[in-house]
Write an enzyme that holds these catalytic residues in place. Structure first.
Site, PDB file in Angstrom:
ATOM      1  N   SER A  19       1.052  -0.839   0.107  1.00  7.34           N
ATOM      2  CA  SER A  19      -0.112  -0.121   0.413  1.00  7.34           C
ATOM      3  C   SER A  19       0.791   1.447  -0.372  1.00  7.34           C
ATOM      4  O   SER A  19       0.758   2.264  -0.769  1.00  7.34           O
ATOM      5  CB  SER A  19      -1.157   0.011   1.420  1.00  7.34           C
ATOM      6  OG  SER A  19      -0.814   0.327   2.475  1.00  7.34           O
ATOM      7  N   ASN A  20       2.040   1.324   0.911  1.00  6.08           N
ATOM      8  CA  ASN A  20       2.769   2.547   0.383  1.00  6.08           C
ATOM      9  C   ASN A  20       3.557   2.368  -0.839  1.00  6.08           C
ATOM     10  O   ASN A  20       3.678   3.803  -1.374  1.00  6.08           O
ATOM     11  CB  ASN A  20       4.517   2.251   1.645  1.00  6.08           C
ATOM     12  CG  ASN A  20       3.822   2.455   3.447  1.00  6.08           C
ATOM     13  OD1 ASN A  20       3.240   3.754   3.038  1.00  6.08           O
ATOM     14  ND2 ASN A  20       3.713   1.740   3.774  1.00  6.08           N
ATOM     15  N   HIS A 110      10.318   2.229   8.723  1.00  8.13           N
ATOM     16  CA  HIS A 110       9.701   1.338   9.913  1.00  8.13           C
ATOM     17  C   HIS A 110       8.303   1.592  10.678  1.00  8.13           C
ATOM     18  O   HIS A 110       9.017   2.954  10.649  1.00  8.13           O
ATOM     19  CB  HIS A 110      11.345   1.376  10.072  1.00  8.13           C
ATOM     20  CG  HIS A 110      11.208   0.501  11.582  1.00  8.13           C
ATOM     21  ND1 HIS A 110      11.701  -1.057  11.312  1.00  8.13           N
ATOM     22  CD2 HIS A 110      10.470   0.578  12.640  1.00  8.13           C
ATOM     23  CE1 HIS A 110      11.104  -1.542  12.740  1.00  8.13           C
ATOM     24  NE2 HIS A 110      11.493  -0.971  13.069  1.00  8.13           N
ATOM     25  N   GLU A 180       1.983   6.773   7.760  1.00 11.72           N
ATOM     26  CA  GLU A 180       3.094   6.742   6.283  1.00 11.72           C
ATOM     27  C   GLU A 180       2.604   7.229   5.154  1.00 11.72           C
ATOM     28  O   GLU A 180       3.652   8.028   4.321  1.00 11.72           O
ATOM     29  CB  GLU A 180       3.585   4.901   6.112  1.00 11.72           C
ATOM     30  CG  GLU A 180       3.609   4.096   7.289  1.00 11.72           C
ATOM     31  CD  GLU A 180       4.217   2.703   7.330  1.00 11.72           C
ATOM     32  OE1 GLU A 180       4.805   2.133   8.117  1.00 11.72           O
ATOM     33  OE2 GLU A 180       3.690   2.046   6.811  1.00 11.72           O
TER      34      GLU A 180
HETATM   35  C1  GRF Z   1       4.581  -0.445   7.219  1.00 12.44           C
HETATM   36  O1  GRF Z   1       3.942  -0.654   8.145  1.00 12.44           O
HETATM   37  C2  GRF Z   1       6.157  -0.539   6.781  1.00 12.44           C
HETATM   38  O2  GRF Z   1       6.325   0.137   7.445  1.00 12.44           O
HETATM   39  C3  GRF Z   1       6.661  -1.692   7.051  1.00 12.44           C
HETATM   40  O3  GRF Z   1       5.389  -2.894   6.796  1.00 12.44           O
HETATM   41  C4  GRF Z   1       4.619  -2.424   6.044  1.00 12.44           C
HETATM   42  C5  GRF Z   1       4.344  -2.371   4.835  1.00 12.44           C
HETATM   43  O4  GRF Z   1       2.839  -1.942   4.728  1.00 12.44           O
HETATM   44  N1  GRF Z   1       7.875  -1.712   7.465  1.00 12.44           N
HETATM   45  P1  GRF Z   1       2.472  -2.035   2.765  1.00 12.44           P
HETATM   46  O5  GRF Z   1       2.917  -3.494   1.973  1.00 12.44           O
HETATM   47  O6  GRF Z   1       3.357  -1.063   2.425  1.00 12.44           O
HETATM   48  O7  GRF Z   1       1.217  -1.793   3.151  1.00 12.44           O
END
Ligand code: GRF
Length: 193
Positions: A19-20, A110, A180
């Site tokens: 999702s990020n 993180h 994030e």
């Molecule tokens: C995020 O919370 C990031 O900080 C951690 O893993 C998660 C990844 O989420 N390292 P996504 O795959 O971006 O939804």
């Protein structure tokens, strides 16, 4: 005649839902100043690959041997000339050949306020479970440069959120994801300037 500034290239490494990665890609697609040119992934089942397909971003899946015992990933990166390499939920340790080839060009996010709740084993829901178990009053996100030690590179940015007694690992994860989504693209934008 004026010349448009060249489009900056971001390459994302991700292992999970992505999702990020999607948020970063759409943010820069709208801005038109940078593009996510490739998504690299170590897990053929990862949701990030479905997102990449939907967003028409090329993706490449590699296995442990290719990552740790070959030049495949390095050669792909070199051919792309990335301005920044972004780890967005990427769970494998980054080998020294990459941190050496791209000093100050690899960043990670993180889901805690490092140095608290970082290091080996501290990823994803494990972080949020530990924070709830320890009745912490706050948590947050850390965006940092990547070096050869887990979660120990120089910190670029942190943002906090309150942890309520009623929070669960899942509700905390949601709060962290919102932070994030809000800050990760903006911090990347600042680094790329
Ligand atoms: C995020 O919370 C990031 O900080 C951690 O893993 C998660 C990844 O989420 N390292 P996504 O795959 O971006 O939804």
């Amino acid at each position: 005649m004026f010349k448009l500034p060249p489009m900056k290239k971001i390459i994302i490494f991700a292992s999970g839902s992505g999702s990020n990665a999607e948020r970063i890609a759409t943010y820069f697609h709208q801005k038109g100043t940078a593009q996510v040119s490739l998504i690299l992934c170590n897990n053929p089942q990862a949701g990030v690959l479905t997102r990449a397909k939907r967003l028409a971003i090329p993706s490449l899946v590699f296995n442990r041997q290719a990552f740790y015992e070959s030049d495949i990933v390095l050669n792909v990166l070199k051919s792309q000339h990335p301005d920044l390499i972004v780890l967005a939920g990427f769970l494998w340790k980054v080998p020294a050949y990459l941190t050496e080839a791209y000093p100050h060009k690899i960043i990670n996010i993180h889901p805690s306020l490092l140095p608290k709740y970082g290091g080996k084993g501290m990823y994803g829901s494990h972080v949020h479970e530990a924070i709830i178990a320890n009745a912490e009053k706050e948590s947050g996100i850390t965006i940092h440069y990547v070096n050869e030690h887990y979660d120990e590179g120089n910190i670029i940015f942190q943002a906090k959120t309150t942890v309520l007694p009623t929070d669960t690992p899942d509700t905390l994860a949601e709060k962290i994801h919102l932070l994030e989504y809000e800050y990760f693209p903006k911090v990347i934008e600042e680094i790329l300037v």
